[in-house]
Design a protein around this motif. Sequence first.
Motif, PDB file in Angstrom:
ATOM      1  N   THR A  12       0.825  -1.209   0.000  1.00 15.60           N
ATOM      2  CA  THR A  12       0.000   0.000   0.000  1.00 15.60           C
ATOM      3  C   THR A  12       0.858   1.258   0.000  1.00 15.60           C
ATOM      4  O   THR A  12       0.349   2.354  -0.182  1.00 15.60           O
ATOM      5  N   GLU A  13       2.172   1.112   0.206  1.00 14.29           N
ATOM      6  CA  GLU A  13       3.075   2.263   0.191  1.00 14.29           C
ATOM      7  C   GLU A  13       3.638   2.448  -1.205  1.00 14.29           C
ATOM      8  O   GLU A  13       4.029   1.483  -1.857  1.00 14.29           O
ATOM      9  N   PRO A  29       9.795  -4.164  -5.680  1.00 15.22           N
ATOM     10  CA  PRO A  29       8.427  -3.701  -5.926  1.00 15.22           C
ATOM     11  C   PRO A  29       7.989  -4.109  -7.332  1.00 15.22           C
ATOM     12  O   PRO A  29       8.804  -4.161  -8.258  1.00 15.22           O
ATOM     13  N   GLY A  30       6.709  -4.413  -7.473  1.00 17.22           N
ATOM     14  CA  GLY A  30       6.198  -4.810  -8.776  1.00 17.22           C
ATOM     15  C   GLY A  30       4.723  -4.487  -8.910  1.00 17.22           C
ATOM     16  O   GLY A  30       4.058  -4.133  -7.938  1.00 17.22           O
ATOM     17  N   VAL A  31       4.227  -4.611 -10.143  1.00 26.37           N
ATOM     18  CA  VAL A  31       2.816  -4.385 -10.428  1.00 26.37           C
ATOM     19  C   VAL A  31       2.312  -5.544 -11.262  1.00 26.37           C
ATOM     20  O   VAL A  31       2.964  -5.978 -12.216  1.00 26.37           O
ATOM     21  N   LEU A  32       1.140  -6.065 -10.898  1.00 25.23           N
ATOM     22  CA  LEU A  32       0.472  -7.123 -11.653  1.00 25.23           C
ATOM     23  C   LEU A  32      -0.751  -6.508 -12.302  1.00 25.23           C
ATOM     24  O   LEU A  32      -1.588  -5.902 -11.617  1.00 25.23           O
ATOM     25  N   TYR A  33      -0.856  -6.629 -13.633  1.00 29.09           N
ATOM     26  CA  TYR A  33      -2.007  -6.040 -14.320  1.00 29.09           C
ATOM     27  C   TYR A  33      -2.455  -6.953 -15.451  1.00 29.09           C
ATOM     28  O   TYR A  33      -1.748  -7.872 -15.852  1.00 29.09           O
ATOM     29  N   PRO A  39      -4.700  -2.573 -11.414  1.00 31.56           N
ATOM     30  CA  PRO A  39      -3.327  -2.997 -11.141  1.00 31.56           C
ATOM     31  C   PRO A  39      -3.163  -3.341  -9.663  1.00 31.56           C
ATOM     32  O   PRO A  39      -3.695  -2.655  -8.795  1.00 31.56           O
ATOM     33  N   LEU A  40      -2.448  -4.407  -9.398  1.00 30.89           N
ATOM     34  CA  LEU A  40      -2.197  -4.848  -8.028  1.00 30.89           C
ATOM     35  C   LEU A  40      -0.715  -4.621  -7.733  1.00 30.89           C
ATOM     36  O   LEU A  40       0.149  -5.179  -8.411  1.00 30.89           O
ATOM     37  N   HIS A  41      -0.433  -3.789  -6.737  1.00 30.02           N
ATOM     38  CA  HIS A  41       0.949  -3.473  -6.379  1.00 30.02           C
ATOM     39  C   HIS A  41       1.456  -4.528  -5.413  1.00 30.02           C
ATOM     40  O   HIS A  41       0.803  -4.826  -4.413  1.00 30.02           O
ATOM     41  N   LEU A  42       2.632  -5.089  -5.738  1.00 29.68           N
ATOM     42  CA  LEU A  42       3.172  -6.216  -4.978  1.00 29.68           C
ATOM     43  C   LEU A  42       4.588  -5.964  -4.500  1.00 29.68           C
ATOM     44  O   LEU A  42       5.307  -5.126  -5.053  1.00 29.68           O
ATOM     45  N   THR A  43       4.978  -6.734  -3.500  1.00 30.14           N
ATOM     46  CA  THR A  43       6.367  -6.830  -3.069  1.00 30.14           C
ATOM     47  C   THR A  43       6.771  -8.277  -3.295  1.00 30.14           C
ATOM     48  O   THR A  43       6.096  -9.199  -2.841  1.00 30.14           O
TER      49      THR A  43
END
Length: 197
Positions: A12-13, A29-33, A39-43
């Motif tokens: 969430t940061e 850090p990454g993004v899944l789309y 888009p889902l922000h991931l670690t």
Amino acid sequence: MSEVKLAAESRTEFGKGAARRIRRDNKVPGVLYGHGSDPLHLTLPGHELLLALRTPNVLISLDIDGKTNELAIPKAVQRDPLKGFLEHVDLLLVKRGEKVQVEIPVHTEGELAPGGNLLEHVLDALPVEAEATHIPEAVTVSVEGLEAGASIHAKDIALPNGVSLAVDGDAVVIQVLQAQAEESEGESAEGEEAAEA
């Protein structure tokens, strides 16, 4: 095609400070789309992701927060230009049975015809469309006995079942060039002196 399982955490940061903190913890850090979803922000775990990305078009099975499992392929990878560590990764959400467009590496085997000819890879990677869980790691092309002037087009490359070209079939992938004869330094210097006189 290999499938790699990775544990991912939603994040969430955002921003540079958050990304630095994530990388300090040996994570990426990454993004899944994809598929019209937000888009889902991931670690993601840094070392495991680095190992997974050594395989082109690797299929990644993401266990997100221990709740959901998603399949993804890497779409864009950002690395530090000096140190080479991963800075960010974009992942494309895929479903089993779905066709995706990717580029697969082109490898060559065999020896060219004698004569000092040079092999030029016009395309290092071949754009293809394949089922997301059956993406070939690479294609191998024989250059055995090819002479200067010969070329291999995309349509000449044998692809595995279920894989089709995503580029014009007449696109040149590999060509053989004639080696240029190099003048010795003494000859070129004499020629320059004669031109000046």
